[in-house]
Write a protein that holds these residues in place. Structure first.
Motif, short mmCIF file in Angstrom:
data_model
loop_
_atom_site.label_atom_id
_atom_site.label_comp_id
_atom_site.label_asym_id
_atom_site.label_seq_id
_atom_site.Cartn_x
_atom_site.Cartn_y
_atom_site.Cartn_z
N ARG A 25 0.75 -1.03 0.09
CA ARG A 25 -0.10 -0.20 0.00
C ARG A 25 0.85 0.96 0.19
N ILE A 26 2.20 1.38 1.09
CA ILE A 26 3.16 1.86 0.88
C ILE A 26 3.33 2.81 -0.67
N LYS A 27 4.16 1.39 -1.76
CA LYS A 27 4.66 1.49 -2.63
C LYS A 27 3.67 2.19 -3.53
N GLN A 28 2.06 1.38 -3.30
CA GLN A 28 0.84 2.66 -4.18
C GLN A 28 0.83 4.07 -4.10
N LYS A 29 0.81 4.24 -3.12
CA LYS A 29 1.07 6.17 -2.34
C LYS A 29 2.32 6.23 -2.96
N LYS A 30 3.36 5.75 -2.71
CA LYS A 30 4.21 5.90 -3.61
C LYS A 30 4.56 6.82 -4.84
N ARG A 31 3.73 5.90 -5.83
CA ARG A 31 3.82 5.94 -7.06
C ARG A 31 2.82 6.55 -7.53
N LEU A 32 1.53 7.10 -6.61
CA LEU A 32 1.19 8.28 -6.88
C LEU A 32 1.09 9.33 -6.86
N TYR A 33 2.29 9.50 -5.59
CA TYR A 33 2.54 11.03 -5.57
C TYR A 33 3.40 11.35 -6.61
N ALA A 34 4.47 10.34 -7.16
CA ALA A 34 5.77 10.54 -8.01
C ALA A 34 4.90 11.03 -9.24
N HIS A 35 3.84 10.28 -9.68
CA HIS A 35 2.95 10.67 -10.33
C HIS A 35 2.15 12.17 -10.42
N PHE A 36 2.23 12.76 -9.50
CA PHE A 36 1.06 14.18 -9.34
C PHE A 36 2.02 14.96 -9.21
N VAL A 37 3.73 14.61 -8.85
CA VAL A 37 4.80 15.60 -9.30
C VAL A 37 4.86 15.51 -11.06
N LEU A 38 5.19 14.42 -11.39
CA LEU A 38 5.60 14.74 -12.59
C LEU A 38 4.60 15.15 -13.27
N PHE A 76 -7.10 13.30 -16.71
CA PHE A 76 -7.67 11.89 -17.18
C PHE A 76 -6.65 10.58 -16.47
N LEU A 77 -5.00 10.43 -17.45
CA LEU A 77 -4.48 9.90 -16.67
C LEU A 77 -4.48 10.02 -15.30
N PHE A 78 -4.34 10.80 -14.62
CA PHE A 78 -3.65 10.76 -13.33
C PHE A 78 -4.70 10.50 -12.06
N ILE A 79 -6.36 10.95 -12.83
CA ILE A 79 -7.28 10.86 -11.94
C ILE A 79 -7.45 9.29 -11.73
N TYR A 80 -7.56 8.67 -13.27
CA TYR A 80 -7.48 7.25 -12.31
C TYR A 80 -6.59 6.15 -12.25
N HIS A 81 -5.42 7.22 -12.24
CA HIS A 81 -4.30 6.28 -11.47
C HIS A 81 -4.71 6.47 -9.74
N LEU A 82 -5.23 8.17 -9.19
CA LEU A 82 -6.00 8.19 -8.37
C LEU A 82 -7.27 7.22 -7.80
N VAL A 85 -6.29 3.85 -6.52
CA VAL A 85 -5.44 4.06 -6.05
C VAL A 85 -6.76 4.10 -4.31
N PHE A 86 -7.70 4.68 -4.48
CA PHE A 86 -8.07 4.39 -2.94
C PHE A 86 -9.48 4.07 -3.50
N ILE A 87 -10.09 3.89 -4.36
CA ILE A 87 -11.06 3.01 -4.42
C ILE A 87 -11.26 1.14 -5.46
N THR A 88 -10.13 1.32 -6.11
CA THR A 88 -10.52 -0.47 -6.86
C THR A 88 -9.49 -0.96 -5.94
N HIS A 89 -8.30 -0.91 -5.65
CA HIS A 89 -7.11 -1.09 -4.66
C HIS A 89 -7.59 -0.80 -3.31
#
Length: 309
Positions: A25-38, A76-82, A85-89
């Motif tokens: 779960r921590i890795k998922q959130k880190k990837r999401l944070y990196a995606h947001f910064v990118l 849209f890709l970022f929202i899908y990633h979000l 992380v928080f809904i599907t998984h």
């Protein structure tokens, strides 16, 4: 040096599973944070490339610069990633939840099976115990099982005649009043023929009718039984049920009754139903009231109470 080997601490499998999922779960959130910064940096670069460096400056779609569409697609890709992380998984994931549910169901089923087996053994032991008790315990008679004062109420002539053709031989108004006063609010136990001699059930009394007929029809509220024992059992909530006839029921009840309320008609009559002889060695007279014949009574009679000695 020569001591026992030090045991390594063991981690429970379920606890280890929780740790692994938490790490995932921590890795998922880190990837999401990196995606947001990118995404933020990329947006800035796209805007700079178009407005400052002039890359694709003249390229528009429906009058809107191309970098706006690029940013929207990336958003849209970022929202899908979000969403993933928080809904599907969720925290532990659907697969983990299903696995835990299956474990819980299996544990509950094992508990149910254990309880069923215990109940089965208990039922077998109880059945064996009941059979043993039934075989080794003498059957109690009516006298020892009843917990109320069983009273016989009867009007009998000097020759113990009580009726003819399923009807009373005489009509004594005071006797009928006494019968009503004593039996009101109580169970009255009788044979089928006695019950059929009534035009309708007597008010304010619970009728218990003894008959061998299995499909005997009676009005609502009348209790039908097949034996005197069952009649007494049906009247167990009454402190003083009354036996009111006929001759055969009186004969069965006399050995077990506690009290007799007798109206002795001082005359002899032809009859086809008779009350049994009252044995003075068994019964003690405790009350006697004499009534002379008058305009309303064709015969002399006495109200006599007997109690078992």
């Amino acid at each position: 040096m020569f001591g026992k080997k030090k045991q390594q601490p063991q981690i429970d499998k379920e606890q280890l599973e929780l740790i692994e999922n938490a790490q995932k779960r921590i890795k998922q959130k880190k990837r999401l944070y990196a995606h947001f910064v990118l995404f933020l940096i990329g947006c800035v670069l796209l805007i700079v490339a178009n407005t400052v460096l002039g890359i694709g400056k003249d390229f528009t779609i429906a009058g809107i610069n191309w970098f706006v569409y690029a940013i929207l697609i990336w958003l849209f890709l970022f929202i899908y990633h979000l969403f993933n992380v928080f809904i599907t998984h969720k925290f532990m994931g659907k697969a983990w939840e299903q696995k835990q549910l299956e474990k819980l169901v299996a544990k509950q089923q094992a508990r149910i099976d254990t309880l069923k087996e215990g109940l089965k053994k208990e039922e077998e032991l109880q059945a064996k115990s009941e059979v043993f008790d039934e075989m080794n315990t003498p059957k109690p008679n009516l006298k020892t099982t009843k917990n109320s004062q069983l009273t016989i109420i009867v009007a009998a002539a000097e020759n113990n005649a009580i009726g003819k053709g399923n009807q009373l031989i005489w009509h004594l108004g005071d006797d009928l009043k006494r019968f009503k006063a004593l039996t009101s609010g109580h169970h009255i136990i009788m044979g089928r023929k006695t019950f059929e001699s009534f035009p309708k059930p007597l008010p304010n009394r619970t009728h218990v009718v003894i008959t061998r007929q299995t499909d005997y029809k009676v009005p609502l509220g009348v209790i039908v039984v097949n034996s005197l024992e069952d009649a007494i059992d049906a009247s167990r909530g009454d402190k003083q049920p009354f036996i009111i006839g006929g001759g055969e029921i009186y004969k069965q009840a006399l050995p077990i009754a506690d009290k007799i309320e007798l109206t002795r008609v001082h005359e002899s009559f032809e009859a086809d139903a008779f009350f049994p002889e009252i044995d003075p060695k068994v019964w003690k007279e405790t009350h006697n009231t004499f009534h002379q014949k008058d305009a309303n009574h064709d015969y002399e009679f006495s109200f006599i109470t007997y109690e078992r000695m």
